[in-house]
Design an enzyme around this catalytic site. Structure first.
Site, PDB file in Angstrom:
ATOM      1  N   ILE A 180       0.838  -1.207   0.000  1.00 37.79           N
ATOM      2  CA  ILE A 180       0.000   0.000   0.000  1.00 37.79           C
ATOM      3  C   ILE A 180       0.869   1.252   0.000  1.00 37.79           C
ATOM      4  CG2 ILE A 180      -1.852   1.242   1.146  1.00 37.79           C
ATOM      5  CD1 ILE A 180      -2.577  -1.531  -0.056  1.00 37.79           C
ATOM      6  N   ASP A 181       1.950   1.244   0.751  1.00 38.95           N
ATOM      7  CA  ASP A 181       2.886   2.374   0.706  1.00 38.95           C
ATOM      8  C   ASP A 181       3.448   2.548  -0.704  1.00 38.95           C
ATOM      9  OD1 ASP A 181       2.926   3.619   3.180  1.00 38.95           O
ATOM     10  OD2 ASP A 181       4.389   2.242   4.030  1.00 38.95           O
ATOM     11  N   VAL A 182       3.807   1.447  -1.342  1.00 39.22           N
ATOM     12  CA  VAL A 182       4.382   1.533  -2.678  1.00 39.22           C
ATOM     13  C   VAL A 182       3.363   2.077  -3.669  1.00 39.22           C
ATOM     14  CG1 VAL A 182       5.342   0.196  -4.587  1.00 39.22           C
ATOM     15  CG2 VAL A 182       6.063  -0.287  -2.253  1.00 39.22           C
ATOM     16  N   GLY A 185       2.916   5.718  -3.068  1.00 37.76           N
ATOM     17  CA  GLY A 185       4.046   6.466  -3.612  1.00 37.76           C
ATOM     18  C   GLY A 185       3.934   6.650  -5.108  1.00 37.76           C
TER      19      GLY A 185
END
Length: 391
Positions: A180-182, A185
């Site tokens: 989810i962070d990726v 981003g």
């Protein structure tokens, strides 16, 4: 805008498609630093602003390389680090000057966190109307979500992703990477580039907002579509796909082989290789809908054939027939495969191995000129530049 250029050749500075752009990076951990590294690889000058304690990922170890967290190393190349304590007047003045000069500012403090230092979007845009100001949060800037801290694991849980991950009769699992962070981003980088394109026509920047939960729901694609368009709540199916079959690992004589027959033609070729071509004309299996509805019976028939040979033998023959399949590799084997395919997945940046930028541009390729910086490694250089008049 004039940017610090020590460490880059003139050719490198002018080659990237984002050359000449200055990014003030007030983000930390993963989503923001990943976005800014992508921009840096494409030629932007990124100044990484860190508090006295540094980016949290500097301490996320093991593993380590030469005493430095490989987590930090993986998402911070091509940047310059300056430590600015925003509670100190001189440092705050330097931060405001950096924001005034920046083409792009990226931050992922809790909503409103930078505004208390006079570095919110409205304050920065008042002196820098062309700024593209990207805010990354866990749950948005609304009254309910702004106070909630957002970590990838939490959003994997509350978005529903974990409810889909794991064995059907087992416990929910997180994904093996902070996916989810990726994704967030990537969304942030797309938003920044979109706003820069708009600025080329209007001369004005804008506020770009992305949040982990919205990115998760977008990234769940067919699963969230099942809910909002079909009224169906997805559930864990292990390695099975809710809408395709075969599209999962299947056991061979010595281990599993992932087989992905995504259409009727691929299925016909698959069963031909397996020596059971009649299955392609069986009314139960001729169309994808039937294969999904009758997956248990079909799986047993496919496994019966696959168990007669080793997975590498089937891999060669099924691939040769034009049907997607592959072994379940470890990460080092995945890197080795990319190397064998000529994708050159590893680049050395100042002696530090790093994973190549995933986008290939024929005329303005990504570049690699600075290794991940030590804490405040470029502090003196950046401070001198900020104190000097602009060209």
């Amino acid at each position: 805008m004039t940017v610090p250029t020590e460490g880059r050749s003139t050719e490198e500075r002018s080659r990237g498609p984002l050359a000449g752009l200055l990014v003030a990076d007030f983000s930390r951990v993963l989503a923001g630093p990943y976005a800014t590294m992508l921009l840096a690889d494409l030629g932007a000058e990124v100044v990484k602003v860190e508090g006295p304690g540094g980016d949290d990922t500097r301490t996320w170890a093991p593993p380590l390389r030469d005493g430095v967290s490989t987590y930090y190393l993986g998402i911070n190349r091509n940047k310059r680090s300056v430590v600015l304590d925003l509670s100190v007047d001189d440092d705050l003045a330097a931060a405001r000057e950096l924001a005034r000069r920046a083409d792009v500012l990226v931050e992922n403090l809790r909503p409103g966190g930078l505004a208390r230092f006079g570095l919110g979007y409205d304050e920065v845009a008042a002196t820098n109307p062309g700024v593209v100001y990207a805010s990354i949060s866990g749950f948005g800037s609304g009254p309910e979500g702004r106070s909630l801290p957002g970590y990838d694991l939490i959003v994997q849980a509350v978005s529903g992703l974990m409810s889909l991950t794991g064995d059907a009769d087992g416990s929910p699992y997180r994904a093996g990477v902070a996916v989810i962070d990726v994704v967030t981003g990537l969304h942030a980088a797309v938003g920044v580039l979109s706003a820069l394109h708009a600025r080329a026509g209007t001369g004005r920047g804008q506020h770009v907002e992305v949040d982990l939960l919205s990115s998760a729901l977008s990234g769940l694609v067919n699963q969230t579509s099942a809910v909002v368009a079909g009224g169906v709540v997805p559930f864990r199916m292990g390695n099975s796909h809710p809408s395709l079959f075969p599209y999962e690992p299947l056991p061979c004589a010595d281990g599993d082989l992932v087989v992905a027959a995504g259409n009727d033609g691929q299925f016909r070729r698959l069963v031909g290789v397996l020596g059971v071509p009649e299955l392609a004309d069986d009314p139960r299996f001729a169309r994808n809908e039937g294969r999904v509805a009758n997956r248990r019976e079909l799986r047993a028939l496919l496994v019966e054939r696959l168990r007669t040979r080793a997975k590498d033998e089937w891999f060669a023959d099924i691939t040769a027939a034009g049907v997607p399949c592959g072994p379940i590799n470890t990460v080092d084997q995945g890197v080795a495969l990319a190397q064998r395919l000529g994708l050159d997945p590893v680049v050395a940046v100042g002696g530090v191995p790093s994973v190549r930028h995933p986008i290939r541009l024929s005329a303005t390729p990504a570049g690699y000129w600075l290794p991940p910086p030590g804490l405040d490694e470029h502090g003196a250089e950046v401070r001198r530049w900020l104190a000097a008049p602009e060209d």
